[in-house]
Design an enzyme around this catalytic site. Structure first.
Site, mmCIF file in Angstrom:
data_model
loop_
_atom_site.group_PDB
_atom_site.id
_atom_site.type_symbol
_atom_site.label_atom_id
_atom_site.label_comp_id
_atom_site.label_asym_id
_atom_site.label_seq_id
_atom_site.Cartn_x
_atom_site.Cartn_y
_atom_site.Cartn_z
ATOM 1 N N ASP A 92 0.972 -0.899 0.078
ATOM 2 C CA ASP A 92 0.207 0.216 -0.218
ATOM 3 C C ASP A 92 0.647 1.198 0.189
ATOM 4 O OD1 ASP A 92 -2.402 1.076 0.116
ATOM 5 O OD2 ASP A 92 -2.665 1.660 2.157
ATOM 6 N N ASN A 111 -10.988 -2.243 -5.290
ATOM 7 C CA ASN A 111 -10.719 -1.465 -5.351
ATOM 8 C C ASN A 111 -11.124 -1.011 -7.259
ATOM 9 O OD1 ASN A 111 -6.702 -2.545 -4.864
ATOM 10 N ND2 ASN A 111 -7.815 -0.815 -4.233
HETATM 11 C C1 IPE Z 1 -5.119 -2.671 0.188
HETATM 12 O O1 IPE Z 1 -4.803 -1.076 -0.058
HETATM 13 C C2 IPE Z 1 -5.615 -2.634 -1.482
HETATM 14 C C3 IPE Z 1 -3.997 -3.680 -2.220
HETATM 15 C C4 IPE Z 1 -3.237 -3.289 -1.480
HETATM 16 C C5 IPE Z 1 -4.146 -4.383 -3.284
HETATM 17 P P1 IPE Z 1 -5.937 0.181 -0.324
HETATM 18 O O2 IPE Z 1 -5.390 0.665 -0.602
HETATM 19 O O3 IPE Z 1 -6.926 -0.657 -1.567
HETATM 20 O O4 IPE Z 1 -7.037 -0.116 0.558
HETATM 21 P P2 IPE Z 1 -7.438 0.542 1.971
HETATM 22 O O5 IPE Z 1 -8.944 1.691 1.290
HETATM 23 O O6 IPE Z 1 -6.650 1.858 2.264
HETATM 24 O O7 IPE Z 1 -8.614 -0.180 2.729
HETATM 25 C C1 IPE Z 2 -1.495 0.222 -3.459
HETATM 26 O O1 IPE Z 2 -1.030 1.673 -3.191
HETATM 27 C C2 IPE Z 2 -1.799 -0.728 -4.473
HETATM 28 C C3 IPE Z 2 -2.825 -1.048 -5.078
HETATM 29 C C4 IPE Z 2 -4.040 -0.760 -4.442
HETATM 30 C C5 IPE Z 2 -2.848 -1.063 -6.323
HETATM 31 P P1 IPE Z 2 -2.893 2.351 -3.416
HETATM 32 O O2 IPE Z 2 -2.935 2.822 -4.665
HETATM 33 O O3 IPE Z 2 -3.743 1.934 -2.173
HETATM 34 O O4 IPE Z 2 -2.342 4.114 -2.394
HETATM 35 P P2 IPE Z 2 -2.434 4.976 -1.650
HETATM 36 O O5 IPE Z 2 -2.922 4.010 -0.638
HETATM 37 O O6 IPE Z 2 -3.669 5.598 -2.736
HETATM 38 O O7 IPE Z 2 -1.264 5.905 -1.033
HETATM 39 MG MG MG Z 3 -4.355 2.582 -0.285
#
Ligand code: IPE
Ligand code: IPE
Ligand code: MG
Length: 266
Positions: A40, A88
């Site tokens: 993340d 997502n």
């Molecule tokens: C979790 O991260 C999903 C992945 C890393 C693929 P998210 O960014 O989607 O989670 P939330 O929204 O912070 O809970």
């Molecule tokens: C995690 O990074 C990767 C995926 C969910 C694919 P994020 O895209 O959630 O990045 P932040 O948390 O918004 O910084």
């Molecule tokens: Mg994230």
């Protein structure tokens, strides 16, 4: 650990991973058998540099490969990485489209490397909604690496812990309806057999980068007794050294699994 300097990925090819010069520390105990990682912080990392979120995903792949290499070096047998969740899909159509295409590119670009390292790739996730082309590439990587035994890598794409349990329940209900499964014979083992990767060992160490302290629906069933390590590094800054530090923290934990030892100290 200072963040890696950013270079635009179109200008520089993905760096080859070197195994030399960086050895895992001497660990205080056996390495966790199954490590699960919520990768993340890509979007925040990119926005902090004035770049669109998608650039964070691009650079995040280097971090993923570095962590895979570090896990193999440390002797981890199962590594599960959360690349796209069932939640997502809520993101902008442009980001979702990017992530779908990008996951394919990653598989194409790196499957031979993973194969060379002896990594067996397995997909964990749901079919509905996921792009057919992504599924095809995941299945091709699974076929290519089927015989590998060094480490299994669960690529969790369109994965959700709740959906994983729902899908397992549906399969089991069908078996009950067909007379192939007795409800009274259903146990934890039966459920584990019906998960996306059947009989995957329980998660020992659950790591999340990016500073948030939640599971976001990752490995719900498998992480019942996982040790949690939350790291503030945004995913593109995360390296195998962060992984090894998490393993060291894991070794400082006392895993009791509900048991207790009576040891008065005063
Ligand atoms: C979790 O991260 C999903 C992945 C890393 C693929 P998210 O960014 O989607 O989670 P939330 O929204 O912070 O809970
Ligand atoms: C995690 O990074 C990767 C995926 C969910 C694919 P994020 O895209 O959630 O990045 P932040 O948390 O918004 O910084
Ligand atoms: Mg994230």
């Amino acid at each position: 650990m200072s963040p890696k300097p950013y270079t635009h990925p179109d200008a520089v090819p993905f760096k080859p991973l070197d195994w030399t010069g960086l050895e895992p520390p001497r660990f205080a105990g056996p390495v966790p058998n199954h490590v699960a990682v919520v990768m993340d912080g890509n979007g925040r990392w990119a926005n902090k540099q004035g770049l669109p979120r998608t650039e964070g995903h691009r650079v995040g792949v280097d971090a993923m490969l570095d962590v895979i290499a570090g896990a193999v070096q440390a002797g981890v047998k199962h590594l599960s990485v959360y690349a796209f969740s069932t939640e997502n899909w809520k993101r902008s159509p442009a980001e979702v489209r990017f992530l779908m295409g990008f996951n394919r590119e990653v598989l194409h670009r790196h499957r031979d490397q993973l194969n060379e390292w002896g990594v067996r790739v397995r997909w964990a996730g749901r079919r509905p909604k996921l792009w057919g082309s992504v599924i095809k590439d995941l299945e091709a990587a699974e076929r290519l690496t089927r015989e590998n035994t060094t480490m299994t890598l669960q690529m969790c794409i369109n994965y959700g812990g709740r959906w994983e349990v729902v899908d397992a329940m549906r399969e089991m209900a069908e078996e009950v309806a067909a007379g192939r499964l007795r409800p009274s014979a259903i146990s934890e083992k039966t459920i584990a057999r019906h998960l996306y990767v059947p009989n995957l060992p329980d998660v020992d160490l659950f790591i999340r980068s990016g500073g948030e302290q939640r599971t976001s629906n990752f490995m719900l069933w498998e992480s019942a007794y996982a040790e949690m390590v939350f790291d503030d590094a945004l995913w593109p800054e995360f390296t195998r050294e962060n992984l090894w530090r998490a393993i060291q923290l894991f070794h400082a934990r006392d895993r009791r699994y509900g048991g207790a030892v009576d040891k008065p100290t005063a």
